[in-house]
Design a protein around this motif. Structure first.
Motif, PDB file in Angstrom:
ATOM      1  N   GLY A  45      -2.197  -1.447  16.092  1.00  0.00           N
ATOM      2  CA  GLY A  45      -1.627  -1.416  14.754  1.00  0.00           C
ATOM      3  C   GLY A  45      -0.149  -1.769  14.790  1.00  0.00           C
ATOM      4  N   CYS A  47       3.465  -1.060  13.525  1.00  0.00           N
ATOM      5  CA  CYS A  47       4.225   0.056  12.968  1.00  0.00           C
ATOM      6  C   CYS A  47       5.563  -0.439  12.432  1.00  0.00           C
ATOM      7  N   LEU A 156      -5.468   3.463  14.865  1.00  0.00           N
ATOM      8  CA  LEU A 156      -4.682   4.101  13.803  1.00  0.00           C
ATOM      9  C   LEU A 156      -4.713   5.620  13.875  1.00  0.00           C
ATOM     10  N   PRO A 185       2.378   2.879   4.469  1.00  0.00           N
ATOM     11  CA  PRO A 185       1.305   3.327   5.362  1.00  0.00           C
ATOM     12  C   PRO A 185       1.360   4.817   5.698  1.00  0.00           C
ATOM     13  N   ARG A 211       1.630   0.302  -5.346  1.00  0.00           N
ATOM     14  CA  ARG A 211       1.557   1.351  -4.328  1.00  0.00           C
ATOM     15  C   ARG A 211       1.178   2.690  -4.955  1.00  0.00           C
ATOM     16  N   LEU A 315      -7.611   0.884   5.465  1.00  0.00           N
ATOM     17  CA  LEU A 315      -6.171   0.649   5.407  1.00  0.00           C
ATOM     18  C   LEU A 315      -5.790  -0.709   5.991  1.00  0.00           C
ATOM     19  N   ASP A 332       4.309  -7.123   6.482  1.00  0.00           N
ATOM     20  CA  ASP A 332       4.702  -6.040   5.572  1.00  0.00           C
ATOM     21  C   ASP A 332       5.538  -6.547   4.399  1.00  0.00           C
ATOM     22  N   SER A 337       0.136  -5.670   1.485  1.00  0.00           N
ATOM     23  CA  SER A 337      -0.156  -5.325   2.873  1.00  0.00           C
ATOM     24  C   SER A 337      -0.007  -3.824   3.097  1.00  0.00           C
ATOM     25  N   LEU A 338      -0.881  -3.275   3.930  1.00  0.00           N
ATOM     26  CA  LEU A 338      -0.769  -1.861   4.282  1.00  0.00           C
ATOM     27  C   LEU A 338      -0.684  -1.716   5.801  1.00  0.00           C
ATOM     28  N   LYS A 339      -1.745  -2.080   6.521  1.00  0.00           N
ATOM     29  CA  LYS A 339      -1.708  -2.039   7.987  1.00  0.00           C
ATOM     30  C   LYS A 339      -2.216  -3.356   8.554  1.00  0.00           C
TER      31      LYS A 339
END
Length: 346
Positions: A45, A47, A156, A185, A211, A315, A332, A337-339
């Motif tokens: 993932g 970060c 995740l 996230p 969001r 996600l 991002d 986008s989330l993850k």
């Protein structure tokens, strides 16, 4: 050392060589010690810390001054073990707790190994991370996951561990109320985790309408636009406040929304210094604390996902191979986008 298949002496890895400079290189396959396992990486993932190192080359005192492999949210399969590790572990699918504490310092002996001053943490200079075909971790930090769990969800479990630590610090219990600032996230995973911990009221604030709408799908019972609602004076009276935004104004207002004897937990990366409502903190005996990674959270994280209490698979909004890891680090910038997930496979 035991292995069932030949391990190549080199591997492909996405290496950060400067600000916004990432290239795929052939690097040595990492060696593993007697108490370690070699893992073929399945999913990683992306970060916020990865993107920060990519764009700025540093986070606080951690400075990228040599080539670095990013990525610390990961899953994979054990392909070789050190001499002190049971051969039966070879072939296991695992989620990795990406840290190596010293085991002997004051904090480690007290069970607070996340605060170890000699910690070696994935993708934190100078320790390489997992945007690579293989990585190494101590045996006890390779957590077996059930076959029902996807590689992506297993990766995740790392940000879910952040959320579990946050809920523990916030003392979230059945029937409690919580305000979460930020629906990125970590905010979204915190909302799900608060629900799993039994919170009855989960309020999420964010500036972005999309969001806020997303937060309602992931456990929020109510959402707020902080430009329209003054969180500090709205009478929220919550047991706990969690900042997942890093915004100074959100922190100040959120603490003022906490009832007497409540807790505020700072999670988001923000300014190194900011103003706090000291009178409210003192007069109402509000506990203000932060979190720094986690200790002993993977068993709880595996349970929450396996029991269907937290959904991590949905996600994932982007998937990239190793050659497109730079695009994953920029994903991002898309508000939808989330993850993002990087799959370093051959």
């Amino acid at each position: 050392m035991t292995q069932t298949t030949a391990i190549p002496p080199t591997m492909r890895a996405a290496v950060l060589t400067g600000q916004q400079a990432l290239s795929v290189k052939e690097v040595p396959t990492p060696a593993y010690a007697a108490d370690e396992v070699l893992i073929e990486v399945a999913a990683v993932g992306v970060c916020g810390s990865d993107t920060h190192y990519f764009r700025h080359g540093r986070i606080g005192d951690f400075v990228v001054d040599a080539p670095l492999i990013l990525g610390h949210e990961l899953s994979g399969r054990i392909v070789a073990v050190g001499a002190d590790v049971a051969d039966s572990r070879i072939g296991e699918r695992v989620a990795v707790e990406p840290q190596k504490p010293c085991r002997s310092c004051r904090e480690c002996r007290a069970g607070q190994y996340n605060l170890c001053r000699r910690m070696e943490f994935y993708a934190t200079p100078p320790i390489d991370g997992a945007f690579a075909r293989y990585c190494v971790i101590r045996d006890e930090y390779a957590h077996r996951v059930p076959d029902s769990m996807s590689d992506e969800a297993a990766a995740l479990l790392e940000p879910l561990s952040v959320a579990i630590t946050t809920m523990r610090k916030a003392r979230v219990a059945p029937g409690s109320s919580i305000l979460i600032a930020g629906a990125g996230p970590i905010g979204i995973i915190c909302a799900q985790t608060a629900r799993a911990f039994g919170a009855a009221e989960i309020i999420v604030s964010d500036l972005v309408p999309e969001r806020r709408e997303r937060a309602l799908r992931y456990g929020a019972t109510r959402v707020l636009d902080p430009r329209e609602t003054d969180v500090a004076t709205a009478g929220l009276d919550v047991n706990a406040f969690v900042d997942a935004s890093g915004a100074a104004r959100a922190v100040f207002s959120g603490i003022r929304a906490v009832r007497p004897g409540g807790v505020a937990v700072l999670v988001g990366l923000g300014s190194t210094e900011m103003s706090l409502p000291i009178e409210h903190i003192q007069n109402f005996e509000v506990t203000v604390t932060g979190i720094f990674r986690y200790t002993d959270t993977w068993p709880a994280a595996i349970h929450l996902v396996s029991a269907g209490l937290v959904d991590l698979d949905s996600l994932v909004t982007g998937r990239f191979d190793l050659d497109h890891a730079a695009q994953a680090l920029e994903s991002d910038l898309d508000p939808d986008s989330l993850k993002a997930i990087v799959r370093p496979g051959p």
